[in-house]
Design a protein around this motif. Sequence first.
Motif, PDB file in Angstrom:
ATOM      1  N   TRP A  63      55.023 -45.128  83.640  1.00 11.42           N
ATOM      2  CA  TRP A  63      55.309 -43.767  84.072  1.00 11.42           C
ATOM      3  C   TRP A  63      56.267 -43.821  85.371  1.00 11.42           C
ATOM      4  N   GLU A  64      56.072 -44.857  86.047  1.00 15.24           N
ATOM      5  CA  GLU A  64      57.089 -44.494  87.352  1.00 15.24           C
ATOM      6  C   GLU A  64      58.352 -45.058  87.079  1.00 15.24           C
ATOM      7  N   GLY A  65      58.484 -45.864  85.997  1.00  9.03           N
ATOM      8  CA  GLY A  65      59.956 -46.134  85.505  1.00  9.03           C
ATOM      9  C   GLY A  65      60.600 -45.282  85.078  1.00  9.03           C
ATOM     10  N   LEU A  66      59.925 -44.457  84.030  1.00 12.77           N
ATOM     11  CA  LEU A  66      60.453 -43.358  83.125  1.00 12.77           C
ATOM     12  C   LEU A  66      60.906 -42.086  84.269  1.00 12.77           C
ATOM     13  N   ALA A  67      59.877 -41.818  85.050  1.00 14.34           N
ATOM     14  CA  ALA A  67      59.900 -40.747  86.146  1.00 14.34           C
ATOM     15  C   ALA A  67      61.209 -41.014  87.146  1.00 14.34           C
ATOM     16  N   THR A  68      61.431 -42.471  87.570  1.00 10.91           N
ATOM     17  CA  THR A  68      62.385 -42.572  88.229  1.00 10.91           C
ATOM     18  C   THR A  68      63.764 -42.395  87.403  1.00 10.91           C
ATOM     19  N   GLN A  69      63.765 -42.530  86.095  1.00 13.62           N
ATOM     20  CA  GLN A  69      65.029 -42.352  85.313  1.00 13.62           C
ATOM     21  C   GLN A  69      65.472 -40.920  85.351  1.00 13.62           C
ATOM     22  N   VAL A  70      64.276 -40.441  85.095  1.00 10.51           N
ATOM     23  CA  VAL A  70      64.465 -38.425  84.733  1.00 10.51           C
ATOM     24  C   VAL A  70      64.838 -38.145  86.218  1.00 10.51           C
ATOM     25  N   GLU A  71      64.449 -38.706  87.188  1.00 15.38           N
ATOM     26  CA  GLU A  71      64.756 -38.069  88.530  1.00 15.38           C
ATOM     27  C   GLU A  71      66.213 -38.622  88.842  1.00 15.38           C
ATOM     28  N   SER A  72      66.670 -39.537  88.265  1.00 18.94           N
ATOM     29  CA  SER A  72      67.926 -40.034  88.921  1.00 18.94           C
ATOM     30  C   SER A  72      69.117 -39.315  87.995  1.00 18.94           C
ATOM     31  N   LEU A  73      68.565 -38.547  87.166  1.00 22.76           N
ATOM     32  CA  LEU A  73      69.577 -37.768  86.297  1.00 22.76           C
ATOM     33  C   LEU A  73      69.626 -36.061  86.723  1.00 22.76           C
ATOM     34  N   GLY A  74      68.686 -35.955  87.967  1.00 22.55           N
ATOM     35  CA  GLY A  74      68.523 -34.716  88.784  1.00 22.55           C
ATOM     36  C   GLY A  74      67.612 -33.850  88.214  1.00 22.55           C
ATOM     37  N   TYR A  75      66.613 -34.256  87.769  1.00 28.09           N
ATOM     38  CA  TYR A  75      65.417 -33.450  87.266  1.00 28.09           C
ATOM     39  C   TYR A  75      64.340 -33.867  88.073  1.00 28.09           C
ATOM     40  N   GLU A  76      63.372 -33.144  88.374  1.00 32.62           N
ATOM     41  CA  GLU A  76      61.953 -33.137  89.122  1.00 32.62           C
ATOM     42  C   GLU A  76      60.822 -33.106  87.962  1.00 32.62           C
ATOM     43  N   VAL A  77      60.018 -34.275  88.317  1.00 30.96           N
ATOM     44  CA  VAL A  77      58.932 -34.672  87.188  1.00 30.96           C
ATOM     45  C   VAL A  77      57.629 -34.045  87.979  1.00 30.96           C
ATOM     46  N   LEU A  78      57.157 -33.043  87.114  1.00 27.11           N
ATOM     47  CA  LEU A  78      55.723 -32.408  87.448  1.00 27.11           C
ATOM     48  C   LEU A  78      54.640 -32.531  86.580  1.00 27.11           C
ATOM     49  N   ARG A  79      53.590 -32.856  87.001  1.00 20.32           N
ATOM     50  CA  ARG A  79      52.233 -32.801  86.178  1.00 20.32           C
ATOM     51  C   ARG A  79      51.672 -31.505  86.412  1.00 20.32           C
ATOM     52  N   GLN A  88      66.468 -51.016  81.900  1.00 26.30           N
ATOM     53  CA  GLN A  88      66.220 -50.328  83.496  1.00 26.30           C
ATOM     54  C   GLN A  88      64.679 -50.445  83.933  1.00 26.30           C
ATOM     55  N   LEU A  89      63.935 -50.899  82.889  1.00 24.91           N
ATOM     56  CA  LEU A  89      62.428 -50.757  83.384  1.00 24.91           C
ATOM     57  C   LEU A  89      61.920 -52.141  83.869  1.00 24.91           C
ATOM     58  N   ASP A  90      61.112 -52.183  84.804  1.00 27.55           N
ATOM     59  CA  ASP A  90      60.670 -53.195  85.221  1.00 27.55           C
ATOM     60  C   ASP A  90      59.074 -53.211  84.780  1.00 27.55           C
ATOM     61  N   THR A  91      58.891 -53.574  83.332  1.00 27.38           N
ATOM     62  CA  THR A  91      57.767 -53.468  82.708  1.00 27.38           C
ATOM     63  C   THR A  91      57.477 -54.624  81.865  1.00 27.38           C
ATOM     64  N   ILE A  92      56.320 -55.116  81.511  1.00 25.54           N
ATOM     65  CA  ILE A  92      56.194 -56.076  80.278  1.00 25.54           C
ATOM     66  C   ILE A  92      56.529 -55.532  78.980  1.00 25.54           C
ATOM     67  N   GLN A  93      57.372 -56.036  78.530  1.00 28.64           N
ATOM     68  CA  GLN A  93      57.883 -55.568  77.010  1.00 28.64           C
ATOM     69  C   GLN A  93      57.874 -56.685  75.800  1.00 28.64           C
ATOM     70  N   LEU A  94      57.732 -56.338  74.742  1.00 24.14           N
ATOM     71  CA  LEU A  94      57.900 -57.264  73.727  1.00 24.14           C
ATOM     72  C   LEU A  94      59.346 -57.702  73.680  1.00 24.14           C
ATOM     73  N   GLY A  95      59.830 -58.788  72.937  1.00 27.34           N
ATOM     74  CA  GLY A  95      60.906 -59.374  72.978  1.00 27.34           C
ATOM     75  C   GLY A  95      62.139 -58.320  72.087  1.00 27.34           C
ATOM     76  N   ASN A  96      63.279 -58.556  72.401  1.00 27.54           N
ATOM     77  CA  ASN A  96      64.029 -57.801  71.550  1.00 27.54           C
ATOM     78  C   ASN A  96      64.450 -58.329  70.229  1.00 27.54           C
ATOM     79  N   LEU A 132      62.229 -45.853  87.319  1.00 32.51           N
ATOM     80  CA  LEU A 132      63.055 -45.345  87.177  1.00 32.51           C
ATOM     81  C   LEU A 132      62.410 -44.444  88.096  1.00 32.51           C
TER      82      LEU A 132
END
Length: 363
Positions: A168-184, A304-312, A347
């Motif tokens: 969530w934090e990583g995706l929100a950071t990417q949204v915000e970096s594009l000039g949008y505010e994330v609201l719940r 751009q995400l600092d998360t544990i992911q499956l391999g590529n 993000l």
Amino acid sequence: MRNETREAKLEALEERIVRSVEELVSGDDWRQAMEFAARFRSRSFNNTLLIWAQHLEAYEQGRVPTPTPTWVAGFQDWKKMGRWAEAGGGYEIRAPVRVRFATATPKDPASWRRLAKGQSPRPGEVVQRRVVNVVPAHVWDGSRTHGAELPELPSPKLLEGEAPAGLWEGLATQVESLGYEVLRMPDSDAIRGANGMTDYETRQVLVRTGMDPAAQVKTLAHELGHVRLHGPNQQDARQHRGIGEVEAESLALMIAAAHGMDTSDYTIPYVAGWAANVDGKDPVQVIRDTGEKVRRTATEVLSQLDTIQLGNGNPVSLRIDGPEHAGPEHPGPEHPVPEQTAGRTPLPERELRRVQAVPGRGL
């Protein structure tokens, strides 16, 4: 004769890609294609279709033990891993041939000059690699190689309804970096009963809170797709709303699949419905373009995400710091590798102002 043979092979690969695309009929077919692309996202969408079809054929013939590959790499990449590819066991793909171009004035398109093999650029010149050709190449599934032990495949473990740590934090950071505010948003009525919404006028991304964490993060990924792919400057994308929703949902699906999340709840419309909705374009090409657009965007988001992911899908990515590249048409010197450049980076809840917006279904 060699060029004629190469062209014949490329034509056969093109025909196989078209057949694979034409077999993507239902929404579930598309979901499975996106899941597979998430696992092998370093490859183009066309090449993932080729690998998918050939591996499934090999499985049905009893030549590989599982219906889905674990790792896929070229001959030289397997060699770097201390493993050897079996003769005749590779899958044909289309590999780009890249060459170096240099210039001291990169903004002038006419100033770029092609560098010969081994030629150094002049002092002060910028160097780029560009695709100048496409050739047939082979990659091998790990089960058709032998040698050193394979690396362990990353396998995130998630409870039902749980979101991957940091996603969530990583995706929100990417949204915000594009000039949008994330609201719940606790009130779904404020976003017309949708799970999420992207408001281009107020530059807000809204996500309903009355869902489990996994659903919320998938919805945020869906809205990130709208922000990246369907903003005010993307008029063509916004004119074809059906494809826009498919793109956003497919991006969210790939992000979820890359984190080991359950994707069975994703619902994609019948492919023929949205693919035939673009005037003047062949539906097969629409599907190919959409798949590649989503794959490319998902790869950028995931990198751009600092998360544990499956391999590529490429075992070398776990041990060697460098981009993936395909093996040659036959075992031997490999095709040009993309150049490595220095500095490359693989993000409060509040009242909503009601304005014209584009709702995103999320899940």
